[in-house]
Design a protein around this motif. Structure first.
Motif, PDB file in Angstrom:
ATOM      1  N   MET A   1       0.964  -1.124  -0.136  1.00  0.00           N
ATOM      2  CA  MET A   1       0.128  -0.081   0.028  1.00  0.00           C
ATOM      3  C   MET A   1       0.735   1.292   0.026  1.00  0.00           C
ATOM      4  O   MET A   1       0.678   2.032  -0.912  1.00  0.00           O
ATOM      5  CB  MET A   1      -0.897   0.030   1.195  1.00  0.00           C
ATOM      6  N   LEU A   2       1.864   1.282   0.735  1.00  0.00           N
ATOM      7  CA  LEU A   2       2.710   2.490   0.807  1.00  0.00           C
ATOM      8  C   LEU A   2       3.551   2.775  -0.423  1.00  0.00           C
ATOM      9  O   LEU A   2       3.457   3.840  -0.838  1.00  0.00           O
ATOM     10  CB  LEU A   2       3.807   2.460   2.278  1.00  0.00           C
ATOM     11  N   TYR A   3       3.741   1.687  -1.098  1.00  0.00           N
ATOM     12  CA  TYR A   3       4.506   2.013  -2.272  1.00  0.00           C
ATOM     13  C   TYR A   3       3.782   2.617  -3.345  1.00  0.00           C
ATOM     14  O   TYR A   3       4.341   3.091  -4.082  1.00  0.00           O
ATOM     15  CB  TYR A   3       5.121   0.436  -2.848  1.00  0.00           C
ATOM     16  N   MET A   4       2.522   2.777  -3.160  1.00  0.00           N
ATOM     17  CA  MET A   4       1.667   3.537  -4.187  1.00  0.00           C
ATOM     18  C   MET A   4       1.727   4.946  -3.782  1.00  0.00           C
ATOM     19  O   MET A   4       1.147   5.664  -4.667  1.00  0.00           O
ATOM     20  CB  MET A   4       0.240   2.781  -3.997  1.00  0.00           C
ATOM     21  N   GLY A   5       2.528   5.311  -3.022  1.00  0.00           N
ATOM     22  CA  GLY A   5       3.111   6.670  -2.602  1.00  0.00           C
ATOM     23  C   GLY A   5       3.779   7.212  -4.062  1.00  0.00           C
ATOM     24  O   GLY A   5       3.929   8.578  -3.837  1.00  0.00           O
ATOM     25  N   ILE A   6       4.286   6.491  -4.784  1.00  0.00           N
ATOM     26  CA  ILE A   6       4.875   7.037  -5.945  1.00  0.00           C
ATOM     27  C   ILE A   6       4.177   7.644  -6.972  1.00  0.00           C
ATOM     28  O   ILE A   6       4.690   8.419  -7.755  1.00  0.00           O
ATOM     29  CB  ILE A   6       6.067   5.903  -6.477  1.00  0.00           C
TER      30      ILE A   6
ATOM     31  N   ASP B   1       6.402  16.510 -14.236  1.00  0.00           N
ATOM     32  CA  ASP B   1       5.625  16.692 -15.214  1.00  0.00           C
ATOM     33  C   ASP B   1       4.587  15.481 -15.362  1.00  0.00           C
ATOM     34  O   ASP B   1       4.321  15.398 -16.763  1.00  0.00           O
ATOM     35  CB  ASP B   1       6.312  17.405 -16.649  1.00  0.00           C
ATOM     36  N   GLY B   2       4.287  14.982 -14.530  1.00  0.00           N
ATOM     37  CA  GLY B   2       3.353  13.931 -14.492  1.00  0.00           C
ATOM     38  C   GLY B   2       3.964  12.661 -15.064  1.00  0.00           C
ATOM     39  O   GLY B   2       3.000  11.601 -15.340  1.00  0.00           O
ATOM     40  N   VAL B   3       5.242  12.375 -15.427  1.00  0.00           N
ATOM     41  CA  VAL B   3       5.674  11.285 -15.801  1.00  0.00           C
ATOM     42  C   VAL B   3       6.330  10.313 -14.439  1.00  0.00           C
ATOM     43  O   VAL B   3       7.196  11.152 -13.850  1.00  0.00           O
ATOM     44  CB  VAL B   3       7.112  11.548 -16.770  1.00  0.00           C
ATOM     45  N   ILE B   4       5.906   9.158 -14.323  1.00  0.00           N
ATOM     46  CA  ILE B   4       6.229   8.386 -13.439  1.00  0.00           C
ATOM     47  C   ILE B   4       7.771   7.526 -13.717  1.00  0.00           C
ATOM     48  O   ILE B   4       7.606   7.091 -14.807  1.00  0.00           O
ATOM     49  CB  ILE B   4       5.303   7.408 -12.916  1.00  0.00           C
ATOM     50  N   ASP B   5       8.786   7.782 -13.007  1.00  0.00           N
ATOM     51  CA  ASP B   5      10.028   7.272 -13.231  1.00  0.00           C
ATOM     52  C   ASP B   5      10.420   6.412 -12.176  1.00  0.00           C
ATOM     53  O   ASP B   5      11.309   6.258 -11.457  1.00  0.00           O
ATOM     54  CB  ASP B   5      11.063   8.305 -13.468  1.00  0.00           C
ATOM     55  N   GLY B   6       9.459   5.368 -11.999  1.00  0.00           N
ATOM     56  CA  GLY B   6       9.720   4.342 -10.817  1.00  0.00           C
ATOM     57  C   GLY B   6      10.554   3.274 -11.359  1.00  0.00           C
ATOM     58  O   GLY B   6      11.017   2.313 -10.551  1.00  0.00           O
ATOM     59  N   SER B   7      10.727   2.776 -12.573  1.00  0.00           N
ATOM     60  CA  SER B   7      11.738   1.768 -13.005  1.00  0.00           C
ATOM     61  C   SER B   7      12.257   2.132 -14.445  1.00  0.00           C
ATOM     62  O   SER B   7      11.863   3.334 -15.218  1.00  0.00           O
ATOM     63  CB  SER B   7      10.754   0.727 -13.190  1.00  0.00           C
ATOM     64  N   LEU B   8      13.245   1.447 -14.979  1.00  0.00           N
ATOM     65  CA  LEU B   8      13.728   1.711 -16.097  1.00  0.00           C
ATOM     66  C   LEU B   8      12.738   1.697 -17.269  1.00  0.00           C
ATOM     67  O   LEU B   8      13.043   2.182 -18.262  1.00  0.00           O
ATOM     68  CB  LEU B   8      14.851   0.398 -16.118  1.00  0.00           C
TER      69      LEU B   8
ATOM     70  N   LEU C   1      -3.223   9.997   3.102  1.00  0.00           N
ATOM     71  CA  LEU C   1      -2.733   9.116   4.259  1.00  0.00           C
ATOM     72  C   LEU C   1      -1.540   8.567   3.798  1.00  0.00           C
ATOM     73  O   LEU C   1      -0.502   8.463   4.812  1.00  0.00           O
ATOM     74  CB  LEU C   1      -3.925   8.273   4.590  1.00  0.00           C
ATOM     75  N   ILE C   2      -1.401   7.762   2.540  1.00  0.00           N
ATOM     76  CA  ILE C   2      -0.147   7.129   2.270  1.00  0.00           C
ATOM     77  C   ILE C   2       1.055   7.893   2.280  1.00  0.00           C
ATOM     78  O   ILE C   2       2.060   7.554   2.617  1.00  0.00           O
ATOM     79  CB  ILE C   2      -0.642   6.564   0.659  1.00  0.00           C
ATOM     80  N   ILE C   3       0.993   9.188   1.760  1.00  0.00           N
ATOM     81  CA  ILE C   3       2.081  10.033   1.756  1.00  0.00           C
ATOM     82  C   ILE C   3       2.414  10.437   3.209  1.00  0.00           C
ATOM     83  O   ILE C   3       3.670  10.493   3.465  1.00  0.00           O
ATOM     84  CB  ILE C   3       1.875  11.261   0.881  1.00  0.00           C
ATOM     85  N   HIS C   4       1.464  10.568   4.144  1.00  0.00           N
ATOM     86  CA  HIS C   4       1.655  10.946   5.384  1.00  0.00           C
ATOM     87  C   HIS C   4       2.622   9.736   6.157  1.00  0.00           C
ATOM     88  O   HIS C   4       3.592   9.750   6.765  1.00  0.00           O
ATOM     89  CB  HIS C   4       0.438  11.367   6.141  1.00  0.00           C
ATOM     90  N   LYS C   5       2.076   8.430   5.923  1.00  0.00           N
ATOM     91  CA  LYS C   5       2.694   7.434   6.392  1.00  0.00           C
ATOM     92  C   LYS C   5       4.200   7.051   5.725  1.00  0.00           C
ATOM     93  O   LYS C   5       5.112   6.667   6.295  1.00  0.00           O
ATOM     94  CB  LYS C   5       1.892   6.291   6.231  1.00  0.00           C
ATOM     95  N   CYS C   6       4.434   7.456   4.613  1.00  0.00           N
ATOM     96  CA  CYS C   6       5.716   7.309   3.919  1.00  0.00           C
ATOM     97  C   CYS C   6       6.720   8.176   4.474  1.00  0.00           C
ATOM     98  O   CYS C   6       7.658   7.864   4.842  1.00  0.00           O
ATOM     99  CB  CYS C   6       5.538   7.489   2.634  1.00  0.00           C
ATOM    100  N   ARG C   7       6.328   9.412   4.708  1.00  0.00           N
ATOM    101  CA  ARG C   7       7.192  10.334   5.580  1.00  0.00           C
ATOM    102  C   ARG C   7       7.393  10.077   6.855  1.00  0.00           C
ATOM    103  O   ARG C   7       8.560   9.749   7.526  1.00  0.00           O
ATOM    104  CB  ARG C   7       6.326  11.700   5.400  1.00  0.00           C
ATOM    105  N   GLU C   8       6.308   9.404   7.566  1.00  0.00           N
ATOM    106  CA  GLU C   8       6.675   9.029   9.004  1.00  0.00           C
ATOM    107  C   GLU C   8       7.630   8.034   9.027  1.00  0.00           C
ATOM    108  O   GLU C   8       8.369   7.939   9.821  1.00  0.00           O
ATOM    109  CB  GLU C   8       5.389   8.518   9.477  1.00  0.00           C
TER     110      GLU C   8
END
Length: 760
Positions: free
Chosen positions: A332-337, A442-449, A407-414
């Motif tokens: 769940m927390l990983y979806m904060g990306i 600019d809206g581009v997710i660079d979570g992987s290659l 909430l996810i972002i809050h937990k990720c920071r915590e």
């Protein structure tokens, strides 16, 4: 607290297990040390897991213990004998979770039905009445309400401000328009948007939504009578939404849960998002014990029933997070990306979870199958909202409500789980304890290659990335541009998923990738005969896409390559090969002469797309005997010489799309495709008035619900297109089930897109 460490520790333990493999031939002293460290880490892992699973926040002393245990450089010093942790070994249960079909219906109802009749009528009345604004002038209505009161329609298009203004002004000029603008946060944003909305004096209407009352007043030029303040759901509407999620019907609630249910609903304050979140939490509990429900009630604050603040809403959402099993929390927390309103593909998310080692490797189950179960659990618990589904009710993509994302972002920071950067200038200020970095530029997710939009070359040497499992390279728009992979890509022995641009040349040795499951898009035009033949040895393939993009190739060269492909398919589909039990998706966009005889052995194939020159009776029999086939796209390039008859067979086929030069040769017999729900027909209207006729027997498709027709108009007279559209409409209208028809005419030749047939 402890989610980050628990997830990371599990990964470390598995890697230490790999180190103990015989191939490392470690000295006995080193072996003993690693085994000791592995045992200690397992104890710490269970300690952190216990903290992660705790329903209450840990006290300060426990937090200090967690911090001490999860620092890698002090792992051994902080450890003591296993008895210190007083924990037994935990056994992770297998996960075969499927989507809760009640939830899919619930989301449709939440967005469109529950409590909507009253507000709908009031908004219509406000749009029609003539109070402060003359009927010819543009009228702006503002809907003001808390974020959990409604679902949103999302437009994923992102434009430059100036481009947006110019485009809209030009498009709306001299038109009467009705526009809905969702989620305005400040005065500056509205002032920019307003510039794009011309006053045409034709009675245009604009609806804005916002959470801020002053912004709502500004949007409608301080005409307070045009501010509609959203109301919470009534008690009856709240009960309907709540009990439908938990029990399937309001009437099925047992009497002993009535009182506590009423108290929970009162705490939710009529907010749909709060009701969905809590009801999903309760629905996920196997036993319906009053004590469990009272525990949920006591965990909720009372502020929402008085004033739904962001902190109060976060409290309710946090309860659903706390009650997640430990293995779902890092997922769940990983979806904060992902940024707000982003549509997240399930397959991408699943692979990233696996790559991050969030998935249990216990019981010998395939990690991606386990991860799909995790994804379905998050859908069932309403942590994420389903977006796209296919005809099998499989959820293909999802979205996170912006308050859940908060909430996810809050937990990720915590927990220092993910650090998100929206501006490259912020990179300089990062501290040295960043665990995961997500660049959202600019809206581009660079979570992987695989998600880089402008990748033009790869390093010559990538053999060193021996743990790489997924490599996705963006597709090129120019099919005539050849791209070469690094020579040593064939030595990435752990590679499971490879997606490459059209026109990519493989180095020799593709047969070494024996573990590979996904291969897209292997181009016959550019690869050697040996590489084509080597495809037959990739027996772990589940998803294979083959293309032929070099349209002007010499006939003899093409035949040699087709012969090599035929050899590979016969080997791949051989009954002696284990691949016949694994290959699930096969796309062959390479204009084969006929349907390959070898694919009749693919007993597990559920998606097939194929281009052929000719289809004869035997070809139809091959396709009809694919007993797992759910989706079929068939492109026929030659003019049929005799009628193509679809009869018995196709036992589970739900989606069928056919592209054919002359559809008058198509016939569906009684009993054909008994489970078919969606039919797509693509053809060209040229010469229709002389030779055209719709397929025979559409009315025989008993389960048909939707028909999508694309009529190409290349070299066709307008009368041809009109006659074709009328004939197809009449043929669909006689279907006894009242199938819905979507008929589109264009000036181009038919294309291979699946109009309206989602999930293919």
């Amino acid at each position: 607290m402890g989610v980050v460490a628990e997830a990371a520790m599990g990964s470390v333990i598995w890697k230490l297990g790999d180190l103990l493999h015989d191939e490392y031939k470690l000295f006995k002293e080193a072996m003993d040390s690693i085994m000791f460290l592995k045992a200690e880490l397992e104890s710490m892992h269970m300690f952190l897991k216990k903290i992660s699973d705790a329903e209450e926040e840990p006290d300060e002393q426990t937090k200090c213990s967690v911090d001490e245990v999860r620092l890698k450089r002090r792992a051994v010093e902080a450890s003591e004998p296993r008895t210190r942790y007083k924990l037994d070994d935990a056994i992770l249960k297998p996960n075969n979770t499927a989507i809760d079909l009640r939830l899919l219906a619930l989301y449709a109802e939440t967005a469109g039905l529950v409590g909507i009749e009253g507000p709908k009528e009031e908004l219509i009345q406000l749009m029609m009445e003539e109070k402060s604004v003359s009927p010819q002038k543009r009228k702006v209505l503002s809907v003001v309400g808390f974020g959990g009161l409604a679902q949103k329609d999302i437009n994923m298009e992102i434009w430059d401000e100036a481009e947006l203004i110019r485009t809209l002004q030009e498009f709306l000029k001299n038109k009467r328009y009705f526009i809905v603008i969702d989620d305005i946060w400040d005065e500056i944003t509205w002032n920019i948007i307003r510039c794009a909305l011309p006053e045409t004096m034709k009675g245009s209407r604009v609806i804005t939504t916002t959470r801020i009352d002053t912004v709502g007043m500004l949007c409608c030029s301080n005409h307070c009578e045009y501010v509609y303040r959203m109301k919470s759901l009534s008690n009856q509407e709240s009960r309907q939404l709540f009990f439908k999620r938990v029990f399937g019907s309001e009437d099925l609630c047992p009497p002993f849960l009535e009182e506590v249910s009423d108290k929970i609903l009162k705490r939710c304050g009529g907010l749909p998002l709060a009701i969905i979140t809590i009801s999903s939490l309760l629905a996920s509990q196997r036993s319906k014990l009053k004590e469990q429900w009272e525990h949920v009630l006591n965990s909720l604050g009372s502020n929402l029933e008085v004033h739904p603040t962001l902190e109060g809403m976060r409290q309710i959402l946090s309860l659903s997070y706390k009650n997640l099993p430990h293995y779902l929390k890092p997922c769940m927390l990983y979806m904060g990306i992902y940024p707000e309103d982003y549509t997240i593909g399930k397959s991408d998310l699943v692979r990233q979870w696996v790559a991050q080692d969030f998935i249990s490797k216990a019981h010998g189950r395939d990690p991606e199958d386990v991860a799909e179960g995790y994804f379905n659990e998050l859908v069932n618990r309403s942590i994420v909202q389903p977006v796209d589904t296919n005809s099998s009710e499989e959820v293909l993509s999802c979205r996170i409500h912006d308050m859940m994302l908060d909430l996810i972002i809050h937990k990720c920071r915590e927990e220092n789980f993910i650090t998100t950067i929206d501006d490259l200038h912020d990179m300089a200020g990062l501290h040295d304890r960043v665990r995961r970095l997500s660049l959202n530029l600019d809206g581009v997710i660079d979570g992987s290659l695989g998600n880089h939009p402008s990748l033009t070359m790869l390093p010559d040497k990538i053999r060193g990335i021996q743990q790489l499992e997924t490599l996705e390279l963006g597709a090129l728009t120019n099919y005539l541009v050849q791209v070469s992979l690094p020579p040593d890509v064939v030595h990435l022995r752990r590679l499971l998923h490879l997606t490459i641009p059209y026109g990519t040349r493989f180095p020799e040795g593709i047969g070494n990738l024996t573990r590979i499951r996904t291969l897209r898009y292997f181009d016959l035009s550019w690869n050697s005969i040996d590489s084509i033949r080597d495809l037959g040895g990739l027996t772990n393939l589940r998803d294979l896409s083959i293309n032929y993009t070099k349209f002007n190739s010499v006939a003899d060269v093409r035949k040699i390559r087709m012969d090599a492909l035929s050899y590979a398919l016969e080997k791949l589909c051989s009954p002696e090969s284990s691949s016949c039990c694994l290959l699930q998706r096969l796309h062959m966009m390479c204009k084969l002469p006929r349907v390959p005889n070898s694919i009749r052995e693919l007993r597990n194939l559920h998606h097939l797309e194929i281009e052929v020159i000719e289809v004869l009776e035997y070809d139809v029999r091959i396709l009809a005997r694919l007993h797992s086939l759910i989706h079929l796209k068939l492109h026929i390039f030659g003019t049929p010489k005799r009628v193509i008859i679809f009869g018995l067979g196709f036992p589970v086929l739900k989606c069928f799309s056919i592209t054919c030069i002359n559809i008058s040769f198509l016939t569906f017999e009684a009993g054909a495709m008994s489970k078919l729900q969606r039919l797509g027909i693509n053809f060209n209207a040229h010469g229709w008035e002389q030779l055209g006729a719709p397929p025979v027997g559409i009315q025989q498709l008993a389960g048909l619900k939707e028909v999508a027709v694309h009529i190409g108009g290349c070299h066709a007279e307008e009368s041809d297109k009109n006659a074709a559209e009328s004939a197809l409409g009449n043929a669909i209208d006689v279907h006894p089930g009242g199938s819905s028809a979507n008929i589109k005419c264009t000036n181009s030749w038919f294309c291979f897109e699946d109009f309206g047939l989602g999930g293919f």
